[in-house]
Design a protein around this motif. Sequence first.
Motif, mmCIF file in Angstrom:
data_model
loop_
_atom_site.group_PDB
_atom_site.id
_atom_site.type_symbol
_atom_site.label_atom_id
_atom_site.label_comp_id
_atom_site.label_asym_id
_atom_site.label_seq_id
_atom_site.Cartn_x
_atom_site.Cartn_y
_atom_site.Cartn_z
ATOM 1 N N ILE A 256 53.735 -8.075 51.450
ATOM 2 C CA ILE A 256 54.779 -7.043 51.492
ATOM 3 C C ILE A 256 56.074 -7.575 50.889
ATOM 4 N N ILE A 257 56.434 -8.818 51.231
ATOM 5 C CA ILE A 257 57.651 -9.416 50.680
ATOM 6 C C ILE A 257 57.544 -9.544 49.167
ATOM 7 N N GLN A 258 56.379 -9.943 48.678
ATOM 8 C CA GLN A 258 56.174 -10.082 47.231
ATOM 9 C C GLN A 258 56.302 -8.736 46.532
ATOM 10 N N VAL A 259 55.750 -7.679 47.121
ATOM 11 C CA VAL A 259 55.844 -6.338 46.513
ATOM 12 C C VAL A 259 57.292 -5.859 46.524
ATOM 13 N N GLN A 260 58.000 -6.083 47.626
ATOM 14 C CA GLN A 260 59.394 -5.641 47.711
ATOM 15 C C GLN A 260 60.272 -6.357 46.685
ATOM 16 N N THR A 261 60.045 -7.636 46.475
ATOM 17 C CA THR A 261 60.831 -8.345 45.462
ATOM 18 C C THR A 261 60.482 -7.867 44.053
ATOM 19 N N SER A 262 59.229 -7.517 43.807
ATOM 20 C CA SER A 262 58.847 -7.021 42.488
ATOM 21 C C SER A 262 59.498 -5.679 42.182
ATOM 22 N N TYR A 263 59.811 -4.904 43.242
ATOM 23 C CA TYR A 263 60.514 -3.638 43.068
ATOM 24 C C TYR A 263 62.014 -3.788 43.252
ATOM 25 N N LEU A 264 62.489 -5.039 43.249
ATOM 26 C CA LEU A 264 63.919 -5.370 43.342
ATOM 27 C C LEU A 264 64.542 -4.906 44.648
ATOM 28 N N GLN A 265 63.747 -4.810 45.702
ATOM 29 C CA GLN A 265 64.271 -4.466 47.019
ATOM 30 C C GLN A 265 64.589 -5.762 47.775
ATOM 31 N N PHE A 266 65.550 -6.517 47.238
ATOM 32 C CA PHE A 266 65.822 -7.846 47.748
ATOM 33 C C PHE A 266 66.357 -7.865 49.187
ATOM 34 N N PRO A 267 67.280 -6.990 49.582
ATOM 35 C CA PRO A 267 67.731 -7.009 50.981
ATOM 36 C C PRO A 267 66.592 -6.739 51.973
ATOM 37 N N LEU A 268 65.731 -5.771 51.655
ATOM 38 C CA LEU A 268 64.613 -5.470 52.546
ATOM 39 C C LEU A 268 63.628 -6.643 52.587
ATOM 40 N N ALA A 269 63.369 -7.254 51.436
ATOM 41 C CA ALA A 269 62.488 -8.420 51.395
ATOM 42 C C ALA A 269 63.086 -9.589 52.166
ATOM 43 N N ALA A 270 64.402 -9.774 52.073
ATOM 44 C CA ALA A 270 65.068 -10.845 52.807
ATOM 45 C C ALA A 270 64.974 -10.624 54.313
ATOM 46 N N ALA A 271 65.112 -9.365 54.747
ATOM 47 C CA ALA A 271 64.983 -9.061 56.179
ATOM 48 C C ALA A 271 63.576 -9.367 56.660
ATOM 49 N N ASN A 272 62.567 -8.999 55.876
ATOM 50 C CA ASN A 272 61.191 -9.337 56.237
ATOM 51 C C ASN A 272 60.978 -10.842 56.282
ATOM 52 N N ALA A 273 61.601 -11.556 55.346
ATOM 53 C CA ALA A 273 61.465 -13.012 55.315
ATOM 54 C C ALA A 273 62.101 -13.652 56.546
ATOM 55 N N VAL A 274 63.228 -13.131 56.988
ATOM 56 C CA VAL A 274 63.884 -13.669 58.188
ATOM 57 C C VAL A 274 63.010 -13.453 59.424
ATOM 58 N N ILE A 275 62.427 -12.261 59.552
ATOM 59 C CA ILE A 275 61.559 -11.980 60.695
ATOM 60 C C ILE A 275 60.329 -12.879 60.661
#
Length: 297
Positions: A256-275
């Motif tokens: 999910i984090i990889q897909v979010q970063t590929s769609y440039l959703q960096f804040p959402l990917a960062a939140a997932n990474a923190v969790i």
Amino acid sequence: MSASLKKLLSRGAPAWLQAGPYALVFVLFFILPLVLIVAVSFWDATEYEMIPAFTPKNYLAIFEGCSNASDLCVTLKTYYSTLKFCFLAWFFTLVIGFTVAYFLAFHVRTTAMQTVLFLLCTIPFWTSNVIRMISWVPLLGRNGLINDFLMHTHLVSQPQDWLLFSSFSVVLAFIHLFTIFMIVPIFNSMMRIDRSLLEAALDAGATPWQTLWNVIVPLSRTGIIIGSIFVITIVMGDFVTIGVMGGQQIASVGKIIQVQTSYLQFPLAAANAVILLLVVLMIIWALTRLVDIRKEL
């Protein structure tokens, strides 16, 4: 040269100066990236830009719908899938890794042969992970060697699709890729066991199984915990293995984090990474409660 300067040089550099370069590397390549990830996880974002503003909307979006007690939300289902793969990979790598390490440590008599067999265990690492994963396709595919064997021996009437691009193939790839991370620390712990303890246990009337369970396993706890930390941390954040061996059909937190970063959703990917980081840290904390690694090492 004055006597005081000679005395200072003979004593070497002060401790803080010796630790300075290592501390700088630790701050630049570990602490600072984590701080940036946490900061970005609270930023806002549009389709075109990231907005530096403190907002919890990314974390709220991740757990949206999780208040419904009758059905798991997407996030909890994803974490359940990730934890399931993590547990299966940890269990099988532990069983295989402990068995191999036990054989190398207690049944191979010469150091030269131990070295040769240990190097054989590292041969898969001479190629990339992706190549090692792709090598399973000719074996597990619908027209692969295993399905051909099953069909020719009439054990099955049609090719088995569950062998490839499934949960089975993902777990198999994890075992293939990461068992070495369990073998090395357990083997290291076993080599430090005083062999006189094993002789004493046998002289006291203990069976080989009792000696294994009551002497070898407790004295190998440090290696087991270190190997478990290696495997768990790698599997929890993995997305390449699940993507390749799962046929892009199996969800995981790393995916999910990889897909979010590929769609440039960096804040959402960062939140997932923190969790994800917090979950992994809780697992590591629980493991380190079982043995004081710093004391044992």
